[in-house]
Design a protein around this motif. Structure first.
Motif: not given
Length: 197
Positions: A59-60, A147-148, A151, A176-181
């Motif tokens: 993801v990055g 990298n991703g 999560n 580099a990773d994903l986040t959730v708000e």
């Protein structure tokens, strides 16, 4: 009323791990070229074989921000097809080392093949293992990249503790990773296949 001892992890960690492994082992073709072209420069893509580009599932671009130096030892958690491990190996040079860690044997085999094709196999290693139980000694690496992948862990605090365990004094992390708000809907948060998705 007798109280039964807890026999299962409340977060179903084993099931999540199994689903993640199965999902990534089942991928038959990488399809990552479009993603890779968005995340990596042309110069970076010229440094890796086409197969590593095809299997770019991140993801990055954690290598770009890791400030790698010749002679350093780098651990790539969730190395997949090896694009970041190979780029790291190029940055640390033959006097350094790049280690790819993955739970899926097919990904490790791809990474090894791509490292050989890239000409960095002599200072690159691919290990099978989990990010929550890294098969390396304490303080054995200078930099951890990922990298991703963090999560995907049901035990992120354990994975981070392992990262800090294997880092030597002054070690660095580039993730580099994903986040959730906010909160995920329960049907998504409790769906084990969503962890791999």
């Amino acid at each position: 009323m007798a109280h039964e001892p807890a026999t299962r992890d409340l977060m179903f960690q084993d099931e999540i791990k199994s689903n993640v492994r199965q999902a990534y082992a089942a991928i038959e073709t990488g399809g990552g070229e479009t993603v890779a072209k968005r995340l990596y420069s042309e110069q970076e893509l010229d440094e890796v074989p086409p197969g590593a580009i095809e299997w770019a599932l991140g993801v990055g671009n954690p290598v770009r921000y890791a400030l790698l130096q010749p002679g350093e030892t780098v651990l790539d958690i969730g190395s997949g097809g090896g694009i970041d491990t190979i780029l790291a190996a190029r940055r640390v040079g033959p006097e350094g080392a790049a280690i790819g860690l993955d739970v899926v044997e097919q990904m490790l085999e791809r990474g090894r093949g791509h490292a050989t094709e890239a000409g960095v196999a002599d200072h690159t290693e691919f290990l099978r293992g989990e990010m929550e139980d890294i098969p390396l000694p304490d303080g054995s690496v200078d930099v951890v990249i990922s990298n991703g992948v963090l999560n995907l862990s049901a035990r992120k605090s354990r994975a981070l503790a392992e990262i800090f365990r294997v880092l030597g004094p002054g070690g660095r992390i580039s993730l580099a990773d994903l986040t959730v708000e906010g909160e995920l809907p329960p049907e998504v948060a409790n769906d084990q296949s969503a962890w791999a998705g």
